[in-house]
Design a protein around this motif. Structure first.
Motif, PDB file in Angstrom:
ATOM      1  N   ALA A   1      46.042  43.976 -29.578  1.00 53.72           N
ATOM      2  CA  ALA A   1      46.044  42.565 -29.599  1.00 53.72           C
ATOM      3  C   ALA A   1      46.590  42.285 -31.182  1.00 53.72           C
ATOM      4  CB  ALA A   1      44.527  42.052 -29.551  1.00 53.72           C
TER       5      ALA A   1
ATOM      6  N   ILE B   1      45.557  39.697 -25.552  1.00 57.47           N
ATOM      7  CA  ILE B   1      44.320  40.312 -24.867  1.00 57.47           C
ATOM      8  C   ILE B   1      45.060  41.374 -23.874  1.00 57.47           C
ATOM      9  CG2 ILE B   1      42.737  40.024 -23.359  1.00 57.47           C
ATOM     10  CD1 ILE B   1      42.528  37.160 -24.689  1.00 57.47           C
TER      11      ILE B   1
ATOM     12  N   LEU C   1      38.779  45.238 -23.135  1.00 54.47           N
ATOM     13  CA  LEU C   1      39.144  43.578 -23.000  1.00 54.47           C
ATOM     14  C   LEU C   1      38.333  42.794 -24.105  1.00 54.47           C
ATOM     15  CD1 LEU C   1      39.563  43.576 -19.282  1.00 54.47           C
ATOM     16  CD2 LEU C   1      41.139  42.814 -20.909  1.00 54.47           C
TER      17      LEU C   1
ATOM     18  N   ALA D   1      39.641  43.131 -27.702  1.00 54.09           N
ATOM     19  CA  ALA D   1      41.075  42.477 -27.712  1.00 54.09           C
ATOM     20  C   ALA D   1      40.646  40.723 -27.609  1.00 54.09           C
ATOM     21  CB  ALA D   1      41.756  42.851 -26.766  1.00 54.09           C
ATOM     22  N   THR D   2      39.743  40.248 -26.771  1.00 57.37           N
ATOM     23  CA  THR D   2      39.356  39.038 -26.847  1.00 57.37           C
ATOM     24  C   THR D   2      38.829  38.684 -27.928  1.00 57.37           C
ATOM     25  OG1 THR D   2      39.254  39.157 -24.140  1.00 57.37           O
ATOM     26  CG2 THR D   2      38.153  37.452 -25.353  1.00 57.37           C
TER      27      THR D   2
END
Length: 219
Positions: free
Chosen positions: A120, A134, A169, A172-173
């Motif tokens: 990311a 993301i 996820l 990254a988010t």
């Protein structure tokens, strides 16, 4: 009063490029070790150890760089492959240990979190949209492990109900969300990586998993 960190070191620690390089090496080293551990589980030879380590260590980052139109990182810097080879040699020298499979799981957890952030961050650095950042984080964290499992004849992480991809996820988010208000890159990276690791650790310790699709229609 003398500062604890000299100005030159402080600038290096807050330089986004230096942060990206540090995250990249950390992610490559950890994933390379998981590749070598997978080779150890299948009792392969030293050359296969090195191949598993390299393909797992740089696989996700290679896909990321190709998709965002950047030079492939390990082609530009030989040290990444050297790190993979050192990881393979280290696992080989450790020899047979009963704890190797658990080590593989925990190193994979660290790698998912670190590389989820790294992917990311690199996408953000070249101006990609937040959602794409993301996606790049998840791909960077998971693709090398997918290739590793396929080569080792193990079920892919995409086919397991246990939380794996979700951890990448989340990392990254969280990183993208923390960077939107322009939080400095180091704190954002650390917090995001810890969140991703905590989710995967919970899955390992407590058996967390995502709900499966119901096997019968509701009436």
């Amino acid at each position: 009063m003398t500062p604890l960190v000299d100005p030159e070191t402080a600038r290096a620690l807050t330089d986004p490029q230096q942060v990206l390089v540090a995250l990249d090496f950390a992610g490559v080293a950890v994933f390379a070790a998981t590749g070598a551990l997978a080779a150890a589980r299948e009792k392969h030879d030293l050359v296969t150890f090195a191949f598993f380590a390299a393909i797992t260590g740089v696989g996700g980052g290679t896909l990321r760089d190709l998709l965002i139109g950047q030079p492939v990182f390990w082609v530009e810097d030989w040290r990444y492959i050297a790190v993979c080879l050192l990881a393979a040699a280290g696992v080989w020298m450790i020899g047979r240990r009963d704890w190797r499979f658990r080590a593989l799981l925990w190193l994979d957890a660290v790698g998912l979190a670190a590389y989820g952030v790294m992917g990311a961050a690199k996408a953000e650095a070249v101006g990609m949209a937040p959602l794409i950042c993301i996606v790049m984080g998840a791909l960077t964290a998971c693709f090398g492990g997918i290739v590793r499992d396929l080569l080792a004849g193990q079920p892919s992480i995409l086919l397991r109900r246990e939380i794996t991809v979700s951890a990448a996820l989340l990392a990254a988010t969280a990183f993208v969300a923390l960077r939107l208000p322009e939080m400095p890159i180091w704190p954002a990276a650390v917090v995001a990586a810890l969140l991703g690791f905590a989710l995967r650790a919970g899955a390992l310790v407590y058996g967390w998993s995502l709900p499966a699709f119901p096997d019968r229609a509701r009436r």
